[in-house]
Design an enzyme around this catalytic site. Structure first.
Site, PDB file in Angstrom:
ATOM      1  N   ASN A 112       0.851  -1.195   0.000  1.00 26.05           N
ATOM      2  CA  ASN A 112       0.000   0.000   0.000  1.00 26.05           C
ATOM      3  C   ASN A 112       0.885   1.242   0.000  1.00 26.05           C
ATOM      4  O   ASN A 112       2.014   1.212   0.481  1.00 26.05           O
ATOM      5  CB  ASN A 112      -0.885   0.020   1.249  1.00 26.05           C
ATOM      6  N   HIS A 114       0.710   5.194   1.335  1.00 27.64           N
ATOM      7  CA  HIS A 114      -0.088   6.035   2.236  1.00 27.64           C
ATOM      8  C   HIS A 114       0.559   7.412   2.329  1.00 27.64           C
ATOM      9  O   HIS A 114       1.762   7.521   2.570  1.00 27.64           O
ATOM     10  CB  HIS A 114      -0.176   5.381   3.620  1.00 27.64           C
ATOM     11  N   SER A 141       4.585   6.995   2.527  1.00 22.95           N
ATOM     12  CA  SER A 141       5.179   5.714   2.916  1.00 22.95           C
ATOM     13  C   SER A 141       4.627   4.598   2.046  1.00 22.95           C
ATOM     14  O   SER A 141       3.431   4.562   1.763  1.00 22.95           O
ATOM     15  CB  SER A 141       4.802   5.370   4.370  1.00 22.95           C
ATOM     16  N   ASP A 150      -3.025   0.779   7.946  1.00 17.00           N
ATOM     17  CA  ASP A 150      -1.842   1.616   7.713  1.00 17.00           C
ATOM     18  C   ASP A 150      -0.727   1.314   8.713  1.00 17.00           C
ATOM     19  O   ASP A 150       0.106   2.174   9.008  1.00 17.00           O
ATOM     20  CB  ASP A 150      -2.197   3.122   7.773  1.00 17.00           C
TER      21      ASP A 150
HETATM   22  C1  GAR Z   1      -2.454   8.735  -3.263  1.00 16.36           C
HETATM   23  O1  GAR Z   1      -1.950   9.962  -2.825  1.00 16.36           O
HETATM   24  C2  GAR Z   1      -2.300   7.691  -2.173  1.00 16.36           C
HETATM   25  O2  GAR Z   1      -1.174   7.901  -1.364  1.00 16.36           O
HETATM   26  C3  GAR Z   1      -3.550   7.870  -1.390  1.00 16.36           C
HETATM   27  O3  GAR Z   1      -4.544   8.125  -2.345  1.00 16.36           O
HETATM   28  C4  GAR Z   1      -3.960   8.809  -3.441  1.00 16.36           C
HETATM   29  C5  GAR Z   1      -4.428   8.135  -4.717  1.00 16.36           C
HETATM   30  O4  GAR Z   1      -4.032   8.880  -5.817  1.00 16.36           O
HETATM   31  N1  GAR Z   1      -3.863   6.711  -0.604  1.00 16.36           N
HETATM   32  C6  GAR Z   1      -4.446   6.744   0.576  1.00 16.36           C
HETATM   33  O5  GAR Z   1      -4.820   7.768   1.103  1.00 16.36           O
HETATM   34  C7  GAR Z   1      -4.627   5.398   1.231  1.00 16.36           C
HETATM   35  N2  GAR Z   1      -4.937   5.529   2.612  1.00 16.36           N
HETATM   36  P1  GAR Z   1      -4.130   8.254  -7.260  1.00 16.36           P
HETATM   37  O6  GAR Z   1      -5.516   7.603  -7.381  1.00 16.36           O
HETATM   38  O7  GAR Z   1      -3.997   9.427  -8.167  1.00 16.36           O
HETATM   39  O8  GAR Z   1      -3.030   7.251  -7.410  1.00 16.36           O
END
Ligand code: GAR
Length: 218
Positions: A112, A114, A141, A150
């Site tokens: 994942n 985060h 991370s 997480d």
């Molecule tokens: C990313 O910034 C990722 O780190 C976050 O969602 C975004 C997805 O962007 N993930 C979380 O918050 C998970 N808890 P994307 O759809 O443009 O790749």
């Protein structure tokens, strides 16, 4: 030397899928020794689905509505993911809390990303929380997924500065830039058998990683 077998990756998304696109492009350019065999979303309107299709990747939507429990949904999701026989499952903006039903099905092979310097700011709204706290730095991370939300072992982090006057969107953009660098790197490590989860601890080239992952400066 025999060529290493290509790994099979399934990516789960909920939204725009920019990390997913970046990873698919790395695989298609053979910068990662793997094929993304499917992209699965829990939302029919996830913009990433059309982007994956355009890249020639199989897509599926497994909507999460209408199940009596998280576990019931996860059983269906496991079955769909399993059908692609993945070596690696990648969460890329997949905004669902996964139960042990899912986590145990792909134990040791789910990653994942985060948007925080874990263990800080698990959960949602990480950029806003970093701004509200007056932090001078923020980050992202990549970690193995375990049953703790997480909370799985961190593999790699990247830091970004927070400047006076920054808004959530500024941080989002700065963090995304780093995400596009570190996620492919970690996936490449995994797909070349350099990265493993052993006894609940992330190992790179046989060496256990510390609480902040590789290249921690603490
Ligand atoms: C990313 O910034 C990722 O780190 C976050 O969602 C975004 C997805 O962007 N993930 C979380 O918050 C998970 N808890 P994307 O759809 O443009 O790749």
């Amino acid at each position: 030397m025999t060529a290493q077998q290509k790994k099979r990756i399934v990516i789960l998304i909920s939204g725009s899928g920019s990390n997913m696109v970046n990873l698919v492009e790395h695989c298609q350019a053979v910068k990662i020794n793997a094929d993304v065999v499917a992209v699965i979303a829990n939302k029919a309107d996830a913009a990433g689905l059309a982007k994956a299709e355009k890249l020639g990747v199989a897509t599926e939507c497994v909507p999460h509505q209408g199940y009596e429990s998280r576990e019931a949904y996860d059983h269906v999701l496991v079955e769909r993911v399993q059908s692609y026989q993945p070596d690696l499952v990648i969460l890329a903006g997949f905004m669902r809390i996964l139960t042990p039903v899912f986590v145990s099905a792909f134990a040791d092979r789910t990653l994942n990303i985060h948007p925080s310097l874990l263990p800080k700011y698990k959960g949602m709204h990480t950029h806003q929380r970093a701004l509200d706290a007056g932090d001078e730095e923020h980050g992202v991370s990549v970690h193995f997924v375990t049953e703790e939300l997480d909370g799985g072992p961190v593999i790699l982090q990247a830091k970004v500065p927070i400047f006076a006057g920054d808004e959530v969107e500024d941080l989002q953009e700065r963090v995304h830039e780093q995400e596009f660098r570190i996620y492919p790197l970690v996936v490449r490590w995994f797909c070349s058998d350099r990265l493993r989860l052993i006894d609940g601890k992330a190992h790179l080239d046989g060496a256990g990683l510390g609480p902040h992952g590789y290249a921690s400066d603490e």
